[in-house]
Design an enzyme around this catalytic site. Structure first.
Site, PDB file in Angstrom:
ATOM      1  N   TYR A 146      25.977  14.589 147.074  1.00  0.00           N
ATOM      2  CA  TYR A 146      25.787  14.352 148.565  1.00  0.00           C
ATOM      3  C   TYR A 146      26.913  13.294 148.906  1.00  0.00           C
ATOM      4  O   TYR A 146      26.766  12.246 150.419  1.00  0.00           O
ATOM      5  CB  TYR A 146      24.351  13.616 149.485  1.00  0.00           C
ATOM      6  CG  TYR A 146      23.562  15.073 149.015  1.00  0.00           C
ATOM      7  CD1 TYR A 146      23.312  16.303 149.624  1.00  0.00           C
ATOM      8  CD2 TYR A 146      22.354  15.056 147.913  1.00  0.00           C
ATOM      9  CE1 TYR A 146      22.739  17.454 149.383  1.00  0.00           C
ATOM     10  CE2 TYR A 146      21.492  15.683 148.417  1.00  0.00           C
ATOM     11  CZ  TYR A 146      21.494  17.737 148.289  1.00  0.00           C
ATOM     12  OH  TYR A 146      21.056  18.373 148.019  1.00  0.00           O
TER      13      TYR A 146
ATOM     14  N   GLU B  60      15.589  24.491 142.622  1.00  0.00           N
ATOM     15  CA  GLU B  60      16.499  24.872 142.593  1.00  0.00           C
ATOM     16  C   GLU B  60      17.013  22.253 142.778  1.00  0.00           C
ATOM     17  O   GLU B  60      17.352  21.997 144.145  1.00  0.00           O
ATOM     18  CB  GLU B  60      16.539  24.955 144.125  1.00  0.00           C
ATOM     19  CG  GLU B  60      17.152  26.593 144.867  1.00  0.00           C
ATOM     20  CD  GLU B  60      16.593  26.716 145.932  1.00  0.00           C
ATOM     21  OE1 GLU B  60      17.389  28.441 146.048  1.00  0.00           O
ATOM     22  OE2 GLU B  60      16.526  26.034 146.679  1.00  0.00           O
TER      23      GLU B  60
ATOM     24  N   CYS C  41      37.190   2.677 161.343  1.00  0.00           N
ATOM     25  CA  CYS C  41      36.881   1.661 162.819  1.00  0.00           C
ATOM     26  C   CYS C  41      34.879   1.263 163.234  1.00  0.00           C
ATOM     27  O   CYS C  41      35.167   2.315 164.184  1.00  0.00           O
ATOM     28  CB  CYS C  41      38.095   2.228 163.263  1.00  0.00           C
ATOM     29  SG  CYS C  41      38.457   0.727 164.370  1.00  0.00           S
TER      30      CYS C  41
HETATM   31  N1  LLP Z   1      16.763  23.738 147.730  1.00  0.00           N
HETATM   32  C1  LLP Z   1      17.149  24.249 149.214  1.00  0.00           C
HETATM   33  C2  LLP Z   1      16.688  24.900 149.808  1.00  0.00           C
HETATM   34  C3  LLP Z   1      17.476  22.603 150.508  1.00  0.00           C
HETATM   35  O1  LLP Z   1      17.987  22.864 151.248  1.00  0.00           O
HETATM   36  C4  LLP Z   1      18.263  21.874 149.295  1.00  0.00           C
HETATM   37  C5  LLP Z   1      18.784  20.415 150.071  1.00  0.00           C
HETATM   38  C6  LLP Z   1      17.708  21.653 147.683  1.00  0.00           C
HETATM   39  C7  LLP Z   1      17.312  22.848 146.842  1.00  0.00           C
HETATM   40  C8  LLP Z   1      18.427  20.426 146.810  1.00  0.00           C
HETATM   41  O2  LLP Z   1      18.184  19.649 146.652  1.00  0.00           O
HETATM   42  P1  LLP Z   1      17.666  17.854 145.731  1.00  0.00           P
HETATM   43  O3  LLP Z   1      17.208  18.290 144.555  1.00  0.00           O
HETATM   44  O4  LLP Z   1      19.277  17.762 145.921  1.00  0.00           O
HETATM   45  O5  LLP Z   1      16.905  16.950 147.031  1.00  0.00           O
HETATM   46  N2  LLP Z   1      22.547  15.241 152.463  1.00  0.00           N
HETATM   47  C9  LLP Z   1      21.547  14.985 151.922  1.00  0.00           C
HETATM   48  C10 LLP Z   1      20.179  15.560 150.974  1.00  0.00           C
HETATM   49  C11 LLP Z   1      19.740  17.021 152.309  1.00  0.00           C
HETATM   50  C12 LLP Z   1      19.328  17.696 151.310  1.00  0.00           C
HETATM   51  C13 LLP Z   1      18.883  19.052 151.866  1.00  0.00           C
HETATM   52  N3  LLP Z   1      18.460  20.214 151.145  1.00  0.00           N
HETATM   53  C14 LLP Z   1      21.040  13.085 151.316  1.00  0.00           C
HETATM   54  O6  LLP Z   1      22.139  12.152 151.366  1.00  0.00           O
HETATM   55  O7  LLP Z   1      19.849  12.670 151.506  1.00  0.00           O
END
Ligand code: LLP
Length: 438
Positions: A390, A290, A361
């Site tokens: 993100y 994913e 601000c």
């Molecule tokens: N699968 C699940 C169940 C997840 O919770 C997430 C991310 C992903 C896949 C995808 O993860 P990725 O491949 O994008 O690392 N806002 C944070 C990241 C939060 C990730 C949440 N879950 C940031 O800006 O670094």
């Protein structure tokens, strides 16, 4: 600033997909989020072709929380990816984009009743169950609606991958999933297998995000497949499907050394195939991953106009831009590091290091701490590359700033995907104080 794949410098100016950024500014204004369409298509291909096995079906499931709107959902769907959702809003957007329900994986540690009903009514393909409560809620609604669904159980295998603690998801105290070391998990699997409404297909896990070391993913695969074996023995379940989550790290700044996805995916598949044999998992027919950030981050660039420069008694000078933490909260929230450049003066000599700050601000409204730039002037264009994931999805209207416009570019053409929020948009859900008489 390290250029991304479809960036070139022409006559001292940054071009993206053969479009000078000043032209994009003229057409759409700033702040502007610019997405490289070809880059996203190629990256989806790298994942789909790389994560491929002759022994089982593979799915690349795009973690839509990284970046979601109608345009990207359609683009990603067309490349052959599946998509995930963690809320009614994400499900609604995916369906509105024309993504078939059966291609959607529905996650969430606290799915609400109305979200679960929406998911059943729209024929969502897979529910990823997070806990006992989540299971009881989904099963009860399945029964009341007389619907069936395929379910996976999210497992926390207890791997503390090295990344920012806010995006680790596999510590023993994590709010996500059921621990692989907890007796309650065995009890829950037994209940899920017996359910008349839910078709237990296997397990899911996701150990965290922005992980830059391959070994954590290999360890995860081995632990999870060993766990599947243990569950088959202890509960009599048959594991048909395994979803190993995302988390593959990307380059933001010089300190980050992401692995080569193409090579990694091939090794990953080999590790998974070997572990399936080793643990004698005879029923596995589908293995998924994913990725969110790895599919999208490199291909988004933020374009801002410089509105001023300020020298303070101490510290590096500020260059002020017309957006900030309302369109990219990551530096404030995770101390995330980015690079920057003056897009209209790419080859000019660097004068010194600047802090790039927004117009909100808050002292913490700083996007880059150490950008080597030529002497910045009002009207310059400042770019921050690799902001695809993100950022926009975590944006806010703090200080009543409208969200930026968002365009996709490919081969010299640009396509508006999300229009800039206007002042009127900011009032769209507000009522007047004395509206009773109106
Ligand atoms: N699968 C699940 C169940 C997840 O919770 C997430 C991310 C992903 C896949 C995808 O993860 P990725 O491949 O994008 O690392 N806002 C944070 C990241 C939060 C990730 C949440 N879950 C940031 O800006 O670094």
């Amino acid at each position: 600033m390290k250029l991304t794949q479809h960036m070139q410098v022409v006559n001292n100016e940054l071009n993206i997909a053969d479009i000078p950024v000043s032209r994009l500014k003229e057409e759409y204004g700033t702040p502007l989020y610019i997405y490289d369409q070809k880059g996203i298509k190629d990256q989806a291909k790298t994942f789909i072709n790389g994560f491929h096995s002759k022994k089982f079906t593979t799915h690349i499931i795009y973690a839509s929380k990284a970046f979601l709107n109608l345009y990207i959902a359609q683009l990603i769907n067309e490349q052959g990816c599946y998509l995930d959702a963690v809320s009614g809003g994400e499900i609604y957007t995916l369906l509105a984009a024309g993504v078939p329900g059966e291609k959607i994986y529905f996650h969430g540690n606290n799915k609400t009743e109305s979200e679960i009903i929406l998911a059943f009514e729209q024929g969502i393909g897979t529910f990823v169950i997070d806990s006992q409560t989540d299971f009881y809620k989904v099963e009860k609604i399945a029964k009341s609606l007389n619907k069936e669904a395929k379910v996976l159980l999210r497992i926390n295998p207890g791997i503390e991958a090295s990344t920012h603690k806010y995006i680790q998801t596999s510590r023993d105290d994590s709010k996500f999933g059921m621990s692989s070391h907890d007796e309650d998990t065995v009890t829950l699997v037994k209940e899920m297998v017996k359910s008349d409404w839910l078709d237990f297909a296997g397990f899911h896990c996701h150990i965290g995000s922005q992980i830059l070391e391959e070994r954590f993913f290999f360890e995860e695969a081995d632990l999870m497949l060993g766990f599947c074996r243990q569950m088959e023995e202890e509960t009599g379940c048959q594991v048909r499907e395994i979803n190993l989550g995302g988390g593959f790290g990307v380059y933001y700044s010089q300190a980050d050394r992401p692995f080569d996805y193409e090579k990694f995916l091939q090794s990953y598949i080999q590790v998974i195939e070997a572990a399936i044999d080793q643990y004698g998992l005879e029923h596995v027919d589908t293995v998924s991953i994913e990725p969110g950030r790895a599919l999208i981050n490199d291909f988004g660039t933020a374009l801002y106009s410089v509105g001023g420069v300020k020298h303070t008694l101490a510290g590096k000078p500020f260059v002020f831009v017309d957006g900030g933490m309302s369109d990219n909260i990551r530096p404030a929230l995770y101390q995330a590091k980015y690079e920057a450049a003056l897009a209209n003066r790419m080859n000019d000599e660097v004068e010194g290091e600047y802090r790039v700050a927004g117009k909100l601000c808050e002292t913490g409204d700083q996007l880059v701490q150490d950008a080597p730039l030529p002497e910045a002037r009002i009207g310059d264009l400042l770019v921050i590359p690799r902001v695809g994931a993100y950022t926009y999805t975590m944006s806010s209207n703090y200080n009543r700033l409208g969200r930026p416009a968002l365009v996709f570019v490919e081969d010299g053409q640009s396509y508006l995907a999300v229009k800039r929020e206007s002042y009127q948009d900011l009032l769209r859900n507000d009522y007047n104080y004395k509206n009773k008489e109106d």
